[in-house]
Write an enzyme that holds these catalytic residues in place. Sequence first.
Site, PDB file in Angstrom:
ATOM      1  N   LYS A 101       0.617  -1.513  -0.050  1.00 24.93           N
ATOM      2  CA  LYS A 101      -0.074  -0.175  -0.116  1.00 24.93           C
ATOM      3  C   LYS A 101       0.635   1.602  -0.289  1.00 24.93           C
ATOM      4  CE  LYS A 101      -3.906  -2.205   2.354  1.00 24.93           C
ATOM      5  NZ  LYS A 101      -2.584  -3.238   2.551  1.00 24.93           N
ATOM      6  N   ARG A 102       1.700   0.994  -1.223  1.00 23.47           N
ATOM      7  CA  ARG A 102       2.782   2.237  -1.300  1.00 23.47           C
ATOM      8  C   ARG A 102       2.542   3.376  -1.801  1.00 23.47           C
ATOM      9  NH1 ARG A 102       5.060  -0.490   2.451  1.00 23.47           N
ATOM     10  NH2 ARG A 102       7.398  -0.613   2.302  1.00 23.47           N
TER      11      ARG A 102
END
Length: 277
Positions: A96-97
């Site tokens: 979830k960058r």
Amino acid sequence: MNTEQLFENIKRKGSYLCVGLDTDIRKIPRYLLDATDPVFAFNKEIVDATADVAVAYKPNLAFYEMLGVQGWSSLEKTVNYIRYNHPDIFIIADAKRGDIGNTASMYARAFFDHLDFDAVTVAPYMGEDSVKPFLTYLDRWIVLLALTSNKGAFDFQFMEDKATGEKLFEKVLKTSSQWGTTENMMYVVGATKAEELAGIRQIIPNHFLLVPGVGAQGGSLSEVSKYGMNEQCGLLVNSSRAIIYASDGEDFAEKARENALKVAAEMKEILKLNKLI
């Protein structure tokens, strides 16, 4: 791995199961703590027990990062083990960058050059320039957060444009689908929001969807498949806790396999019903 290869693997295995490797060292069987690398020892057993019915694995990086350097080592060994022993498997970094372009480039290098993942989950909040660096890699994917399975999804994702009635997650889908293609971009759509899938398929009919929330979170596989499946299946349905923590004893891998087989059997029937196998 491209779309056709992924679909061929789904047809061959009669399954679109993604197993989440959310490996919590506090939950694995106690006897594994005597191993040199308990997390990797656990993952190895889970992978070997389920690889014939799983088409993807999804390590959640939080469970590895919390262990520091040792956790990163466990993660790298896990990816390398899957690559060498089960090369047909699609591997997703659930990271979830989402950051500015230069930083995003470093994340892309970490997950694609160093760790050799096929895909990484990315948050779209900072817009196109925070996503594009991931899309420069041939045969690699981003999995963009669109509609998540947690209750907090209602805080922002369902906000409506007063002029058009368009929900925020719909805006994300429409805008971001112009950044990549069906060959390098998937979307996260939570199984607990299955009722929204028909509308989502109107916007992105041909993209693959990564669907978490089946199993421990209560999502319905039949509902997800009914509204989300397309002509190439188009679904990777994730189950984590319901499979990997089916037992906390020495039979943990055997019990994980039993639960994975149950899910895969249901998937096979759905694929047959939709004349995909």
